[in-house]
Design an enzyme around this catalytic site. Sequence first.
Site, mmCIF file in Angstrom:
data_model
loop_
_atom_site.group_PDB
_atom_site.id
_atom_site.type_symbol
_atom_site.label_atom_id
_atom_site.label_comp_id
_atom_site.label_asym_id
_atom_site.label_seq_id
_atom_site.Cartn_x
_atom_site.Cartn_y
_atom_site.Cartn_z
ATOM 1 N N LYS A 67 -102.285 55.756 13.580
ATOM 2 C CA LYS A 67 -103.555 55.040 13.485
ATOM 3 C C LYS A 67 -104.562 55.905 12.748
ATOM 4 O O LYS A 67 -104.719 57.081 13.068
ATOM 5 C CB LYS A 67 -104.080 54.740 14.904
ATOM 6 C CG LYS A 67 -105.412 53.991 14.928
ATOM 7 C CD LYS A 67 -105.172 52.527 14.692
ATOM 8 C CE LYS A 67 -106.469 51.735 14.729
ATOM 9 N NZ LYS A 67 -107.328 52.008 13.564
ATOM 10 N N LYS A 91 -107.217 63.448 18.511
ATOM 11 C CA LYS A 91 -108.187 62.514 19.078
ATOM 12 C C LYS A 91 -107.490 61.423 19.892
ATOM 13 O O LYS A 91 -107.921 61.088 21.001
ATOM 14 C CB LYS A 91 -109.008 61.893 17.951
ATOM 15 C CG LYS A 91 -110.233 61.120 18.398
ATOM 16 C CD LYS A 91 -110.896 60.426 17.212
ATOM 17 C CE LYS A 91 -111.131 61.362 16.066
ATOM 18 N NZ LYS A 91 -111.784 60.672 14.915
ATOM 19 N N LYS A 103 -104.155 59.046 8.310
ATOM 20 C CA LYS A 103 -105.351 58.956 7.472
ATOM 21 C C LYS A 103 -104.921 58.577 6.065
ATOM 22 O O LYS A 103 -103.805 58.868 5.635
ATOM 23 C CB LYS A 103 -106.117 60.283 7.429
ATOM 24 C CG LYS A 103 -107.486 60.198 6.782
ATOM 25 C CD LYS A 103 -108.433 59.283 7.536
ATOM 26 C CE LYS A 103 -108.865 59.841 8.876
ATOM 27 N NZ LYS A 103 -109.986 59.080 9.475
ATOM 28 N N THR A 187 -118.778 54.339 16.433
ATOM 29 C CA THR A 187 -118.716 55.800 16.352
ATOM 30 C C THR A 187 -120.057 56.431 16.729
ATOM 31 O O THR A 187 -120.119 57.329 17.580
ATOM 32 C CB THR A 187 -118.291 56.245 14.942
ATOM 33 O OG1 THR A 187 -117.026 55.658 14.619
ATOM 34 C CG2 THR A 187 -118.172 57.754 14.866
ATOM 35 N N SER A 340 -111.187 50.479 17.914
ATOM 36 C CA SER A 340 -110.078 50.008 17.085
ATOM 37 C C SER A 340 -108.837 49.742 17.930
ATOM 38 O O SER A 340 -108.084 48.793 17.669
ATOM 39 C CB SER A 340 -109.756 51.037 16.000
ATOM 40 O OG SER A 340 -110.686 50.973 14.944
#
Length: 408
Positions: A67, A91, A103, A187, A340
């Site tokens: 992810k 994370k 990413k 965020t 998400s």
Amino acid sequence: MPDLLKQAVSRLESVVEADPDLRDMKRLLSLPSELIERELSLRTDEGKTRFVRAWRCRYNTLKGPTKGGVRFSASSTADEVNRLGFLMTLKCALLDLPFGGAKGAIQIDPDELSQSERYQLAISYGELFSDILRADNDILAPDVATTPEDMEAVVESLKPVHNSGSEGAVTGKPVDEGGLSIRHGATGRGAVFILKELQQDFDIDIKTCRVAIQGMGKVGLEFARVIQAAGATIIAMSDSSGMISSNDGLDAGEVARQKADGELNYSDEPEALLSLDTDILCLAATSDVVTGENAADLECRLILEIANAAISPDADKALADRNILVGPDILFNSGGVAASYLEWLSFCKGGADKLGDTEAMWQDRLTSAAGSVAATVDECNGDWRSAALIYALRDLNAIALGQGLFDA
């Protein structure tokens, strides 16, 4: 090993010193499982074909499908993408999400693109990585300079390959296209929520805090809006063009309006914000802002690292020697991936109406992660980054042991 990833992994050395049982996990995380670099072709409005680099890093799959976001940035490199995938792996582990880290990036300046070129760029990225992007394999999300509309375009590009399943391969979509309203501003909003959870541990009171914020993008402005509503005084904000300040406090809403209209009245260079005497310094712009060279100039009590890797490892000792606390990125920018996850889960369950109270679920994830780090910080001599890292590595290590990857 490239420098950025090498530097990020170097922070795990102190974790291994504190818990030698994590040495094998550090070695496993030293390199990505998969980095894919491809060439993307873009047809410009002038009818010319432009070729640009595009990447997708699937850093680790121990916990499940990977992810992570995709960014449009002229300065992106394979090394940067690897580092960001590494941080996302940690994370997701810290939040106990069923994901590995990923990413992506396209090496292009988004400000140079017309609306039609931008749409084509997002479509092309989805097509280029359609063999990877799936709800059960690798899930995309917005990142720097990408938007819900870009995510909608990627979904469209995946439909010929995955049909209706394409929606599960992308999060951060517009609400009317399967996104969740909780994802908007998650965020920046999440950083304030976590700060509220930990203000007693940090020995601060948000209502009396003076705050300086680097970054006036979507994250920095949302953080400003929410922390001001919580009672804090925003004494300064900056972007790449300069700094604005007011001892009496800036109005976050007015700053957002002036930024959108190009009416900001800068009073100093952007770098001046870092040396202001303030309670909280929020880094919500770019990576590697605080370094070994400028760490001694800081005059804050607490740094919130909302931008990924905003503090370079060579600054860690200088900040610790000056008793400046650091709220690390893998905790303080986790609100986005927590939201998400809920969007992805709503796809898996057949709709958001099957989830229940998404706000409560989002808050529970952040509360649990903040509490886990707080419970570990004494073990790390008050170092909040080390506490977050050691908790994340222990989570991953337990899975690796269960899968027989390491000797028990």
